[in-house]
Design an enzyme around this catalytic site. Structure first.
Site, PDB file in Angstrom:
ATOM      1  N   GLU A  53       0.950  -1.687   0.034  1.00 44.88           N
ATOM      2  CA  GLU A  53      -0.562   0.324  -0.037  1.00 44.88           C
ATOM      3  C   GLU A  53       1.361   1.332  -0.086  1.00 44.88           C
ATOM      4  OE1 GLU A  53      -0.414  -2.792   2.262  1.00 44.88           O
ATOM      5  OE2 GLU A  53      -2.797  -3.313   1.822  1.00 44.88           O
ATOM      6  N   PHE A 115     -11.884  -6.635  13.613  1.00 45.08           N
ATOM      7  CA  PHE A 115     -11.161  -7.418  13.422  1.00 45.08           C
ATOM      8  C   PHE A 115     -10.007  -6.335  12.422  1.00 45.08           C
ATOM      9  CE2 PHE A 115      -9.414  -9.452   9.029  1.00 45.08           C
ATOM     10  CZ  PHE A 115      -7.737 -10.046  10.467  1.00 45.08           C
ATOM     11  N   GLN A 116      -8.663  -5.852  12.094  1.00 46.27           N
ATOM     12  CA  GLN A 116      -8.202  -4.915  11.642  1.00 46.27           C
ATOM     13  C   GLN A 116      -8.598  -3.179  11.682  1.00 46.27           C
ATOM     14  OE1 GLN A 116      -8.072  -6.897   7.320  1.00 46.27           O
ATOM     15  NE2 GLN A 116      -6.492  -7.682   8.109  1.00 46.27           N
ATOM     16  N   LYS A 165     -17.507   0.085   5.716  1.00 46.14           N
ATOM     17  CA  LYS A 165     -18.139  -1.413   5.548  1.00 46.14           C
ATOM     18  C   LYS A 165     -19.720  -1.118   5.745  1.00 46.14           C
ATOM     19  CE  LYS A 165     -16.874  -5.957   4.304  1.00 46.14           C
ATOM     20  NZ  LYS A 165     -16.718  -6.847   4.893  1.00 46.14           N
ATOM     21  N   MET A 482      23.714   8.528   1.100  1.00 42.87           N
ATOM     22  CA  MET A 482      24.484   9.990   1.732  1.00 42.87           C
ATOM     23  C   MET A 482      24.473   9.540   3.519  1.00 42.87           C
ATOM     24  SD  MET A 482      23.799  12.413   1.340  1.00 42.87           S
ATOM     25  CE  MET A 482      23.308  13.248   0.029  1.00 42.87           C
TER      26      MET A 482
HETATM   27  C1  LIG Z   1      12.669   5.093   4.968  1.00 40.36           C
HETATM   28  C2  LIG Z   1      13.849   6.523   5.108  1.00 40.36           C
HETATM   29  N1  LIG Z   1      14.051   5.446   5.708  1.00 40.36           N
HETATM   30  C3  LIG Z   1      16.041   5.882   6.241  1.00 40.36           C
HETATM   31  C4  LIG Z   1      15.982   7.430   5.458  1.00 40.36           C
HETATM   32  C5  LIG Z   1      18.071   8.059   5.558  1.00 40.36           C
HETATM   33  N2  LIG Z   1      18.023   8.181   4.882  1.00 40.36           N
HETATM   34  C6  LIG Z   1      18.757   9.428   4.268  1.00 40.36           C
HETATM   35  S1  LIG Z   1      19.262   9.003   2.807  1.00 40.36           S
HETATM   36  C7  LIG Z   1      19.845   7.646   3.476  1.00 40.36           C
HETATM   37  C8  LIG Z   1      20.809   6.098   2.697  1.00 40.36           C
HETATM   38  C9  LIG Z   1      19.877   5.878   0.520  1.00 40.36           C
HETATM   39  O1  LIG Z   1      21.196   4.841   0.424  1.00 40.36           O
HETATM   40  P1  LIG Z   1      20.836   4.582  -0.840  1.00 40.36           P
HETATM   41  O2  LIG Z   1      19.632   4.460  -0.226  1.00 40.36           O
HETATM   42  O3  LIG Z   1      21.812   3.689  -0.729  1.00 40.36           O
HETATM   43  O4  LIG Z   1      21.284   5.295  -1.705  1.00 40.36           O
HETATM   44  P2  LIG Z   1      22.302   6.909  -1.974  1.00 40.36           P
HETATM   45  O5  LIG Z   1      22.494   8.215  -0.952  1.00 40.36           O
HETATM   46  O6  LIG Z   1      23.574   5.871  -1.722  1.00 40.36           O
HETATM   47  O7  LIG Z   1      22.327   7.174  -3.064  1.00 40.36           O
HETATM   48  C10 LIG Z   1      19.350   6.964   4.406  1.00 40.36           C
HETATM   49  C11 LIG Z   1      19.008   5.803   5.088  1.00 40.36           C
HETATM   50  C12 LIG Z   1      15.413   7.854   4.566  1.00 40.36           C
HETATM   51  N3  LIG Z   1      15.313   9.402   4.245  1.00 40.36           N
HETATM   52  N4  LIG Z   1      13.824   7.299   4.620  1.00 40.36           N
END
Ligand SMILES: Cc1ncc(C[n+]2csc(CCOP(=O)(O)OP(=O)(O)O)c2C)c(N)n1
Lengths: 568, 167
Positions: A53, A115-116, A165, A482
């Site tokens: 979803e 439920f749900q 529902k 990042m």
């Molecule tokens: C749902 C979620 N969890 C954690 C983060 C924190 N976060 C921001 S950038 C990042 C790293 C992303 O790594 P990747 O997808 O491999 O992309 P890259 O930066 O290497 O291009 C994280 C963990 C986020 N923005 N969103």
């Protein structure tokens, strides 16, 4: 004799009445009557079955952003609804028009931990423009009309309809309902004539005006009006991440992207301009850095449709409330036409951008050593060039997002789909799927990291099933890049849980019948990109990029906007 | 910035869940609600929330705008004490025996303009309406005798300038 129909059918007919032709969804117990009715309307309402979803909400967002229409999803109660929350929150922060229809237990069970059953209205109130529970069949036409009116008018946003529902099963005497007014909601605030006057006076007296262009320009379809405004008074402009395609690349007054990883010139000039003109942007902290040192020298003009944005983060001198499609031309009309006298100011941006080119862009796009690993920037540039700036760019979140935003060219409106406010990893793939339905005639290019891709990669199943076309470029650095960058810069290179052991992405692509290829050499890049674009249907291009790449420039979080780091 | 007590008056449609929407805006900005009252207004189908909170003007402006932004909120305005006429009501329960033993009770009641709501063998209930300072003043006087229960309502307010119109 009256023809009574079921509430579930009334919902479908109300959606069609609102102009909806595509919905993204996933069935379940509490929404089954709706799915049963949907089965009879398959020829009029296309339903895209996602794999989670969250994917339905992001797909609906991508659809909305690419098409300008309202995205719609249908999910079941309980876990279906909670899975949708991330997309709802994302749409709230990024002002994306969305109507999310969730199943709910029958009203006689409400409050009993049935439920749900989940109290979705309470959960979603803070992250929606409007959240409403439909408890009686007879309310359906009204509630749907109101939901769409709210989602798409004024500053757009997500709306939840929590559909009990029993209301789905009620028999009602259906008549299409159209709504053009809500007593408690004025979508577009009145524009003060004197504000128009004052804005024009300030700009006419300005020596160094500078405009900040946000997504409001795209949402308001004010691209032409923006250009006329900037061109008449020769105002250089920087764009926010979400406003990047509001002004085409190559326009002489477009001076780059604002914010933490934006371009050097627009960030530096923010603190040099004498009049700062914000248009449909909200001074997010990723744009402003430290507010105490942000543009303190400038008079600030803020064009916005949302009165609550005025003075929220930056104190304005003049607030021009209203729809920028209307307000911009009214100010433009009063502007003195400028020919050359602004040349020096405008040129001063280009000097800084030249510095950035030497220090950051050139090494990223043309690395010295031929043998060095591919950079993200090179890959983005190659895809951008091969699509002539005509493609829709969809990104995930992280380094891939910033690199894509920095090095992709946009010639058309509505060409960037990215998660700005919430920064949702996993947004990319489903959003790209949605964008491909929203703009079926355009090429959709998705850039994502190995981390974010794995958050929603089950949506490859949606691609396989629908045959929609998404060109996926997976920039694999084997790190949560990042976060690793921040660890390198601010946490003494302690790479706590950011290296990733990844699966064989090619075999994953193959499992979903998606042509897939992996490259790691510079020499392979042009041909691989060309093959990706010329292959009919979706394609997964996995590029092994430099593992410890850095995104520069960077203004560290919370620091002064001019405190831009250009590299080591 | 200087903090003071503001009274926020919110008019809304009569739709379930508005209170929640309004209070979460205070919570997000880490503001305490000092008092809250919900009632009908002079306009049919429109509810009225009277909320007091202690903060600075910049914050109350932002909060007011964010509340008004909620779709079902018709109008939100903030006021300082000078701009409104306001009251609270307080109830005080005193053991009747202690009350009778005191020789000050009659003067306290007349001095504070309090009303006797109920007297029986065990307890007496007094009522006082006024500002919070006034209801508090009575509280301190009665506390010298003995208070076994006390309650005070939220502030209700009528504005001096505006008629109850919504645009
Ligand atoms: C749902 C979620 N969890 C954690 C983060 C924190 N976060 C921001 S950038 C990042 C790293 C992303 O790594 P990747 O997808 O491999 O992309 P890259 O930066 O290497 O291009 C994280 C963990 C986020 N923005 N969103």
């Amino acid at each position: 004799m009256k023809q009574l129909i079921k509430g579930s059918e009334a919902l479908i007919r109300s959606l069609i009445h609102e102009g909806v032709r595509t919905v993204f969804g996933y069935p379940g117990g509490a929404i089954m009557p709706v799915y049963d009715s949907l089965y009879d309307y398959r020829d009029q309402l296309q339903h895209v079955l996602v794999r989670h979803e969250q994917g339905a909400t992001h797909a609906a967002q991508g659809y909305a952003r690419a098409s300008g229409k309202t995205g719609v999803c249908i999910v079941t109660s309980g876990p279906g609804a909670t899975n949708a929350l991330t997309g709802i929150g994302d749409a709230m922060l990024d002002s994306t028009p969305l109507v999310v229809i969730t199943g709910q237990v029958g009203t006689s069970l409400l409050g009993s931990d049935a439920f749900q059953e989940i109290d979705l209205v309470s959960i979603t109130q803070p992250i929606t423009k409007w959240s409403y529970q439909i408890r009686r069949g007879e309310d359906i036409p009204w509630a749907v009309a109101r939901a769409f009116y709210i989602a798409r008018n004024g500053r757009p946003g997500p709306v939840v309809l929590d559909f009990a529902k029993n209301a789905q099963l009620d028999k009602i005497d259906y008549a299409p309902y159209t709504l053009s007014y809500i007593r408690s909601y004025q979508p577009v605030p009145d524009t003060d004539n004197s504000a128009i006057e004052q804005a024009a006076t300030l700009i006419n007296a300005a020596k160094r005006p500078f405009a900040l262009v946000g997504q409001g320009v795209e949402l308001g379809n004010a691209h032409t009006e923006l250009r006329a405004f900037l061109e008449k008074a020769q105002i250089p402009a920087g764009c926010t991440l979400l406003g990047l395609s509001a002004l085409p690349c190559g326009h002489p007054l477009k001076k780059g992207m604002l914010g933490m990883h934006g371009n050097l010139a627009p960030n530096m000039k923010t603190n040099e301009c004498d009049v700062l003109i914000a248009i449909g942007m909200r001074f997010d902290d990723r744009v402003t850095g430290d507010l105490n040192t942000y543009a303190r020298q400038a008079k600030v003009i803020h064009f916005d449709i949302d009165p609550s944005e005025i003075d929220k983060n930056v104190k304005t001198t003049v607030a021009v409330l209203g729809d920028c499609k209307e307000t911009l031309p009214r100010v433009t009309e009063k502007l003195t036409e400028i020919r050359d006298c602004r040349a020096e100011w405008i040129h001063s941006f280009d000097e800084l951008n030249q510095t950035e080119y030497e220090r950051v862009i050139k090494p990223e796009l043309h690395p010295d050593k031929e043998s060095a690993a591919l950079t993200m920037g090179e890959v983005v540039k190659a895809v951008s060039d091969a699509t002539n700036g005509e493609a829709i760019l969809v990104t995930d979140v992280g380094q891939n997002q910033m690199m894509a935003a920095r090095y992709f060219d946009f010639h058309n409106a509505r060409s960037i789909v990215t998660s700005g406010g919430l920064g949702t990893m996993g947004f990319g793939l489903p959003a790209a799927i949605g964008a491909s339905f929203g703009a079926p005639d355009r090429t959709v290019c998705l850039f994502c990291g190995d981390g974010g891709f794995q958050m929603t990669m089950q949506e490859l199943g949606t691609i396989m099933e629908t045959g929609c076309v998404v060109k996926i470029i997976l920039l694999n650095n084997k790190f949560l890049g990042m976060v690793r960058q921040w660890q390198e810069m601010f946490f003494h290179e302690r790479y706590s849980f950011t290296p990733m052991v990844n699966p064989d992405f090619i075999r994953i692509g193959a499992a979903y019948n998606i042509p897939s290829k992996k490259i790691r050499q510079r020499t392979e890049l042009p041909e691989a990109v060309s093959e990706m674009l010329h292959t009919a249907g979706s394609y997964l291009l996995v590029v092994d990029v430099v593992e410890k790449g850095m995104v520069y420039p960077m203004t560290p979080a919370g620091e002064t906007v001019t405190n831009v780091l250009l590299g080591y | 910035m200087e903090k003071k007590l503001y009274t926020l008056i919110v008019h809304s449609e009569n739709i379930a869940g508005i209170l929640n929407q309004v209070t979460t805006i205070f919570t997000r900005r880490q503001l305490n609600i000092e008092s809250l009252n919900v009632s009908a207004s002079s306009i049919k189908g429109i509810h009225k929330y009277t909320i007091t909170t202690c903060t600075d003007e910049e914050t109350i402006i932002k909060v007011t705008k964010q509340i008004e932004k909620r779709i079902d909120v018709v109008k939100a305005n903030y006021f300082t004490d000078e701009q409104i006429i306001f009251r609270e009501i307080a109830l005080y329960k005193i053991p009747t025996a202690e009350l009778l033993a005191s020789n000050r009770i009659e003067s306290i009641i007349s001095q504070h303009n309090a009303r006797i709501l109920e007297v029986n063998e065990t307890y007496t209930v007094l009522q006082k309406s006024g500002t919070s300072e006034e209801t508090a003043a009575l509280y301190y006087d009665l506390a010298e005798i003995k208070i076994s229960q006390f309650v005070r309502s939220g502030r209700v307010a009528i504005t001096k300038s505006h008629s109850e119109k919504l645009s």
